[in-house]
Design an enzyme around this catalytic site. Sequence first.
Site, short mmCIF file in Angstrom:
data_model
loop_
_atom_site.label_atom_id
_atom_site.label_comp_id
_atom_site.label_asym_id
_atom_site.label_seq_id
_atom_site.Cartn_x
_atom_site.Cartn_y
_atom_site.Cartn_z
N ASP A 1 0.80 -1.23 0.00
CA ASP A 1 0.00 0.00 0.00
C ASP A 1 0.83 1.28 0.00
O ASP A 1 0.31 2.35 0.31
CB ASP A 1 -0.97 0.03 1.19
CG ASP A 1 -1.95 -1.13 1.20
OD1 ASP A 1 -2.56 -1.38 0.14
OD2 ASP A 1 -2.08 -1.80 2.23
N HIS B 1 -3.56 -2.18 -6.43
CA HIS B 1 -2.72 -1.04 -6.78
C HIS B 1 -3.59 0.03 -7.42
O HIS B 1 -4.08 -0.14 -8.53
CB HIS B 1 -1.62 -1.48 -7.75
CG HIS B 1 -0.72 -2.54 -7.18
ND1 HIS B 1 0.26 -3.16 -7.93
CD2 HIS B 1 -0.64 -3.07 -5.93
CE1 HIS B 1 0.89 -4.04 -7.16
NE2 HIS B 1 0.36 -3.99 -5.95
#
Length: 443
Positions: free
Chosen positions: A17, A47
């Site tokens: 992340d 993503h």
Amino acid sequence: MARPGRHTIVVDLGYGDAGKGTVVDALSADGGLSAVIRFNGGAQAAHNVVTADGRHHTFAQFGAGTLCGARTHLSRFVVVDPLALAAEADHLAALGVPDPLRLITVDGDAPLATPWHRAANRARERRRGGDRHGSCGMGVGETVAYALDHADAPRAADVRSPALLRRRLAAVRDRLTDELGDLGAPPVEEVAAAFEAFGAAVAVVDGPRVLRELLRAGPCVFEGAQGILLDEWAGWHPYTTWSTTTFANADTLLAEAGEEAYRLGVVRTYTTRHGPGPLVTEDPALTAALPDPHNGTGPWQGAFRVGHFDAVAHRYAVEVAGGVDGLAVTHLDVPPRVPDLAICTSYRHTGGIAPGRHRDTALIVPGPGGDLDRIVPGPHRDLDHQAALTAALLTARPGRLDRPADWSAAIGELLGAPVLLESRGPRAGDKRAGNRALAARYP
């Protein structure tokens, strides 16, 4: 956005992340890429990319350069989920990408995730109760474990052999059902039909040959999934993934093709993780102050947690990965509006220096000031060492916390690499070249 070399490997130096997707999107923005190569993980990747006109997509199996027109190649190290890939293609088509599946090639040796793998993954997590390891619930780890134990595990190339595909799918269903009970998954025939449709729409290829062709056709970006601190061998066991999240798989693919690449590590200006496991710098006030619009609490992953920038853990990630050539620092827009955010450069541990399992070793060692500032990598594939390290980190607390005037320069100095790219927002236009003075110091 100029790329740092002919080919680039993008890896997260944390728990995932950190912004790999937005970095890959920026590296793809000029349209000059040959392809984005995925080299680990599977459909559990998330993503996020936001375009200049506000379109948003969470990339899972497609490479994060897709909205810029880049092709995607799924290598043999990726767990391929045909059902999830079809759903992702539908969303990309709705965003205006014409026929997304024509942009993707799949190595025939890549393992296939099935609905039974996903159901088994979730069943095991439920049975752990309060001792959950944390999971995306997509069955990626279950698929990897099954393939390690069974030579007849389904592979992408099987979608071209209907009889073989059905036998292998039935074997997955039967073995996992015998072990775990009714998994409530669809009939084999229904799954087989969907997988065959996938095979008709996607090019399942000789992976090494196609990868060589893509690498020779032009610059490629290798896009990693998750982060090094979740690595199956180097992360905090058992709160890890069934995937090699370092540069290793990309290095293998490049070596087989006779190529090399620039190693780009990605970090946020604050450290985050999903679900249980060590996060030494965690601060509930920061978690409340920094909600992430694309990362909330999930039924399988658990809560999204936030802490100060953990330079100790990120230095460990750089070390176990064999070093980085440069850094991408994201979320540089956050420190100016969160005055309590800081950089943690050392730990304190209630038991002093945590002893290692091996003579004359320690898990975390002190620097000149006495605080613990280096996590010691263990022997390769020694999960007992990693479990002991996890126990030590669960009781460690931040030592020194500093708030730098220049976050990008401070992070580069602490991690020992030039900052190639700075990001102050989710769009490619929010990126710029990194700290030039620092880059000159690390040619």
